[in-house]
Design an enzyme around this catalytic site. Structure first.
Site, PDB file in Angstrom:
ATOM      1  N   SER A   1       1.969   4.001   1.924  1.00  0.00           N
ATOM      2  CA  SER A   1       2.547   3.764   3.247  1.00  0.00           C
ATOM      3  C   SER A   1       3.439   2.534   3.214  1.00  0.00           C
ATOM      4  O   SER A   1       3.141   1.572   2.484  1.00  0.00           O
ATOM      5  CB  SER A   1       1.431   3.552   4.275  1.00  0.00           C
ATOM      6  OG  SER A   1       1.974   3.106   5.514  1.00  0.00           O
TER       7      SER A   1
ATOM      8  N   TYR B   1      -6.007  -0.608   6.567  1.00  0.00           N
ATOM      9  CA  TYR B   1      -5.083   0.397   6.039  1.00  0.00           C
ATOM     10  C   TYR B   1      -3.972  -0.261   5.234  1.00  0.00           C
ATOM     11  O   TYR B   1      -3.690   0.123   4.090  1.00  0.00           O
ATOM     12  CB  TYR B   1      -4.504   1.206   7.198  1.00  0.00           C
ATOM     13  CG  TYR B   1      -3.532   2.293   6.794  1.00  0.00           C
ATOM     14  CD1 TYR B   1      -3.963   3.385   6.061  1.00  0.00           C
ATOM     15  CD2 TYR B   1      -2.198   2.230   7.170  1.00  0.00           C
ATOM     16  CE1 TYR B   1      -3.081   4.396   5.700  1.00  0.00           C
ATOM     17  CE2 TYR B   1      -1.300   3.230   6.816  1.00  0.00           C
ATOM     18  CZ  TYR B   1      -1.753   4.312   6.074  1.00  0.00           C
ATOM     19  OH  TYR B   1      -0.870   5.303   5.724  1.00  0.00           O
TER      20      TYR B   1
ATOM     21  N   LYS C   1      -3.666  -0.018   1.154  1.00  0.00           N
ATOM     22  CA  LYS C   1      -2.503   0.673   0.591  1.00  0.00           C
ATOM     23  C   LYS C   1      -1.725  -0.270  -0.335  1.00  0.00           C
ATOM     24  O   LYS C   1      -1.234   0.150  -1.390  1.00  0.00           O
ATOM     25  CB  LYS C   1      -1.606   1.214   1.702  1.00  0.00           C
ATOM     26  CG  LYS C   1      -2.156   2.455   2.395  1.00  0.00           C
ATOM     27  CD  LYS C   1      -2.291   3.613   1.437  1.00  0.00           C
ATOM     28  CE  LYS C   1      -2.662   4.913   2.134  1.00  0.00           C
ATOM     29  NZ  LYS C   1      -2.818   6.036   1.190  1.00  0.00           N
TER      30      LYS C   1
END
Length: 268
Positions: free
Chosen positions: A148, A167, A171
């Protein structure tokens, strides 16, 4: 016949990978899923295309992965060309807390980081390590990590996306791990790539953005880095672009972190 394995293939981007790849009869496509609970569309597609093989595995269980590897080995004559790791976690119920908002919420912070690192760093490593011998026998020899733009520091700075800490951090960690694999595997000819799919309309993102406040928060953040952004793109558009980038991956680009455009344009 090129053999691909898509990890996390039941829905969204993973399903679209299976759909587009299997449209070419020369491709052998292994769709690895956690369970049949969300795989009705995938099974329907597999019923129409004989080059799709649905395999179940728990990517956090070495025993389960070992059984999946043995099954895939039989299906592909012992070799895989490309592994695409799409399975991930967006975070816990606390995902939209900012860093300072975790004050007094140490349990929630621990859970947020633990869950995302497990899914977005440890899971990919376990899966890659399990299937690596098969990739080593393939002709393409490519390991692809669906990441991402949220894992990019400059994107975070300029968008001012202060939430989704687990997140984003996991990532970013996954991107580093893929670069580590690139260094380790360089002499074997195996190449790696971390690729961001963009802001994609999937069942997972739709669930996150049903709240207008959340959608506006993300839209306004993305507008700071891409003034012409109009909203989410379709999975079909994203995967088509990703496949073009993957096709161009060579030893020089191994270990890179790019968008679905092959650059640092994270949203459309």
């Amino acid at each position: 016949m090129p053999a691909w394995i898509i990890i996390g293939a039941a829905r969204g981007i993973g399903f679209e990978y299976v759909n587009q790849l299997s449209a070419t009869s020369d491709n052998e496509v292994i769709a690895l899923i956690r369970s049949q609970g969300t795989a009705s569309a995938l099974n329907a597609l597999a019923g129409q295309r004989s080059n799709i093989h649905v395999v179940e595995a728990d990517i956090f269980s070495p025993d389960s992965l070992g059984k999946a590897v043995a099954e895939v080995e039989k299906l592909t004559n012992g070799a895989l060309d490309v592994l695409v790791h799409n399975a991930y976690s967006a975070g816990t119920d606390a995902m939209f807390l900012t860093a300072s908002q975790f004050t007094g919420k140490e349990t929630e912070l621990n859970h947020e980081l633990t869950e995302t690192i497990k899914a977005n760093v440890i899971g990919p490593m376990l899966t890659i390590n399990a299937f690596l011998p098969l990739i080593g026998k393939g002709s393409e020899k490519k390991l692809i990590y669906i990441t991402s733009g949220a894992g990019d520091i400059d994107m975070t700075r300029y968008s001012r996306l202060a939430a989704q800490i687990g997140y984003s951090a996991s990532k970013a960690g996954g991107n580093v791990v893929m670069a580590k694999y690139a260094g380790e595997l360089f002499d074997s000819g195996i190449k790696t790539l971390s690729i961001s799919p963009g802001w994609v309309e999937t069942p997972a993102t739709e669930g996150l953005t049903e709240d207008p406040a959340v959608y506006d928060y993300l839209f306004n953040a993305f507008k700071r880095i891409q003034p012409n952004v109009s909203g989410m793109i379709k999975a079909e558009q994203s995967v088509k672009a990703q496949l073009e980038v993957i096709a161009k991956l060579d030893a020089e680009g191994s270990g890179a972190f790019v968008s679905h455009h092959g650059d640092r344009q994270w949203v459309d």
